[in-house]
Design an enzyme around this catalytic site. Structure first.
Site, PDB file in Angstrom:
ATOM      1  N   SER A 181       0.794  -1.236   0.000  1.00 44.59           N
ATOM      2  CA  SER A 181       0.000   0.000   0.000  1.00 44.59           C
ATOM      3  C   SER A 181       0.821   1.278   0.000  1.00 44.59           C
ATOM      4  O   SER A 181       0.245   2.371  -0.091  1.00 44.59           O
ATOM      5  CB  SER A 181      -0.965   0.002   1.186  1.00 44.59           C
ATOM      6  OG  SER A 181      -2.036  -0.876   0.938  1.00 44.59           O
ATOM      7  N   THR A 216     -12.868  -9.453   0.337  1.00 47.11           N
ATOM      8  CA  THR A 216     -13.400 -10.660  -0.299  1.00 47.11           C
ATOM      9  C   THR A 216     -12.295 -11.522  -0.900  1.00 47.11           C
ATOM     10  O   THR A 216     -12.271 -12.741  -0.718  1.00 47.11           O
ATOM     11  CB  THR A 216     -14.417 -10.280  -1.385  1.00 47.11           C
ATOM     12  OG1 THR A 216     -15.538  -9.646  -0.767  1.00 47.11           O
ATOM     13  CG2 THR A 216     -14.891 -11.500  -2.158  1.00 47.11           C
ATOM     14  N   TYR A 253     -10.816   2.660   5.623  1.00 47.83           N
ATOM     15  CA  TYR A 253      -9.748   2.335   4.667  1.00 47.83           C
ATOM     16  C   TYR A 253     -10.246   1.295   3.668  1.00 47.83           C
ATOM     17  O   TYR A 253     -10.745   0.230   4.048  1.00 47.83           O
ATOM     18  CB  TYR A 253      -8.545   1.804   5.433  1.00 47.83           C
ATOM     19  CG  TYR A 253      -7.286   1.640   4.616  1.00 47.83           C
ATOM     20  CD1 TYR A 253      -6.360   2.676   4.529  1.00 47.83           C
ATOM     21  CD2 TYR A 253      -7.010   0.458   3.935  1.00 47.83           C
ATOM     22  CE1 TYR A 253      -5.195   2.523   3.801  1.00 47.83           C
ATOM     23  CE2 TYR A 253      -5.850   0.305   3.199  1.00 47.83           C
ATOM     24  CZ  TYR A 253      -4.939   1.343   3.141  1.00 47.83           C
ATOM     25  OH  TYR A 253      -3.786   1.202   2.411  1.00 47.83           O
ATOM     26  N   SER A 254     -10.120   1.606   2.380  1.00 37.55           N
ATOM     27  CA  SER A 254     -10.604   0.706   1.340  1.00 37.55           C
ATOM     28  C   SER A 254      -9.699   0.775   0.124  1.00 37.55           C
ATOM     29  O   SER A 254      -9.521   1.849  -0.476  1.00 37.55           O
ATOM     30  CB  SER A 254     -12.029   1.066   0.928  1.00 37.55           C
ATOM     31  OG  SER A 254     -12.445   0.302  -0.194  1.00 37.55           O
ATOM     32  N   ASN A 255      -9.139  -0.353  -0.265  1.00 36.88           N
ATOM     33  CA  ASN A 255      -8.291  -0.399  -1.449  1.00 36.88           C
ATOM     34  C   ASN A 255      -9.048  -0.038  -2.716  1.00 36.88           C
ATOM     35  O   ASN A 255      -8.451   0.423  -3.698  1.00 36.88           O
ATOM     36  CB  ASN A 255      -7.679  -1.800  -1.579  1.00 36.88           C
ATOM     37  CG  ASN A 255      -6.629  -2.061  -0.525  1.00 36.88           C
ATOM     38  OD1 ASN A 255      -5.546  -1.484  -0.545  1.00 36.88           O
ATOM     39  ND2 ASN A 255      -6.946  -2.925   0.431  1.00 36.88           N
ATOM     40  N   GLY A 305       2.906  -0.850   4.020  1.00 34.27           N
ATOM     41  CA  GLY A 305       2.474  -1.671   2.904  1.00 34.27           C
ATOM     42  C   GLY A 305       2.510  -3.135   3.286  1.00 34.27           C
ATOM     43  O   GLY A 305       3.560  -3.647   3.687  1.00 34.27           O
TER      44      GLY A 305
END
Length: 362
Positions: A92, A153, A182-184, A315
């Site tokens: 990340s 998921t 927090y969301s990719n 990350g």
């Protein structure tokens, strides 16, 4: 302008989560004894002793750290299998690069942070209560969009295209907009917006705007390439499985980056030192009010026990954990890494940051 995206279009794209189930069903491999030799001994300091604790207390096969204060650098390693110039997956930390590109485009008036997702990708974000007309680029950058994190998921184990990642996210209702979550998925969407605005992939733009000017010769966006550039060590999951080869599409614009310790230090020093963004846009990047103090734009603050606040990102991706942190002016910066995604002692990270950035008593 391309034709509007629709949920129907997304639903026509197959995503086989059976791949994930099959991968999880495989018995874990035990990490073989490392063939690489440790680097030359370094002076015994508080930092080197802390690095060693990632092996003795943290459960990592190997750990390494590079600290720079402008006048010199200090490298420490423990265990076998990590070299000073090794390439590794930075996870990340990719978000700091993507956010920098987006803010550069804002500074060039090619987009506005107040733009909605629909302004650039009309009709793309629809479904389960999600609506791209109500999500701004600022919300994506701050993780306040409410979009579901697709890696919850996939567990970061299934290679997906950006549209497939978004399809997964759009099957779930959003969290409360305006609240930090927090969301990719946010940064996958930002990668798509960079391509829509510039006509080039986010990787191409990051290479042109950041990697080449800063001469980050060990940094790359590998796309679908599963191998690491030489030199590199091995990477292991928490259960000991060797995951050195990994399809970076498990993360995409949210975590694809490959880099080195020295390159990440150089990047954060340049970014926080004002070398990549005009001052007003750097201030915008460091403003955490929208995320209630938790996150800026591709950066987050950590307040240390001594009161000093450092900025950077971490990350985590299968087989790798990395942390970069710097003073707000970029004059002191540190990056450390372990060659596993699991560290059993969560206190070690804060101890490393405090040891480097807190004033030392005589």
């Amino acid at each position: 302008m391309p034709p509007p995206w629709t949920l129907r279009t997304l639903l026509a794209i197959p995503v086989s989560l059976a791949l994930f189930a099959a991968a999880r069903a495989q018995p874990p491999e035990q990490a073989p004894a490392a063939a690489r030799t440790a680097v030359a001994p370094v002076p015994d300091t508080a930092l080197t002793r802390l690095v060693a604790r990632f092996i003795t207390r943290g459960g990592a096969p190997a750990a390494a750290l590079l600290a720079d204060d402008g006048s010199g650098s200090h490298f420490s390693s423990a265990g076998n299998g990590i070299g000073h110039s090794d390439h590794f997956r930075a996870g990340s930390i990719t978000k700091s690069f993507i956010a920098t590109v987006v803010l550069q485009l804002a500074a060039e008036h090619r987009l506005s942070l107040s733009d909605s997702v629909d302004d650039h990708l009309p009709g793309l974000v629809r479904g389960a209560g999600n609506d791209g007309r109500r999500i701004t680029l600022r919300a994506l950058l701050h993780h306040t969009s409410g979009l579901y994190d697709f890696t919850t998921t996939t567990r970061g184990a299934v290679p997906v295209t950006p549209l497939q990642a978004l399809r997964i996210a759009l099957t779930r209702p959003p969290a409360a907009r305006g609240r930090f979550a927090y969301s990719n998925t946010n940064y996958v969407l930002l990668g798509m917006i960079v391509e829509q605005v510039t006509g080039h992939s986010y990787a191409t733009e990051a290479e042109r705007r950041i990697i080449t000017p800063l001469r980050l010769t060990g940094t790359s966006f590998p796309g679908a390439r599963a191998t690491l550039p030489a030199p590199h060590g091995r990477a292991y999951t928490a259960d000991g499985s060797d995951v050195t080869e990994l399809d970076p599409r498990v993360a995409g614009a949210a975590g694809e980056l490959v880099s080195t310790l020295a390159d990440l230090n150089r990047f954060y020093a340049a970014l926080l030192g004002g070398g990549l963004l005009p001052s007003q846009w750097l201030r915008e990047m460091l403003d955490t009010r929208a995320a209630h103090g938790s996150y800026g734009m591709g950066l987050y603050p950590v307040k240390l026990p001594c009161g000093t606040t450092v900025w950077g990102h971490n990350g985590r991706i299968s087989g790798s954990y990395v942390r970069s942190a710097a003073t707000v002016d970029g004059r002191r910066v540190l990056t450390f890494r372990v060659n596993t995604d699991g560290v059993t002692d969560p206190t070690l990270e804060m101890a490393v940051l405090a040891s480097e950035f807190c004033p030392r008593t005589p």
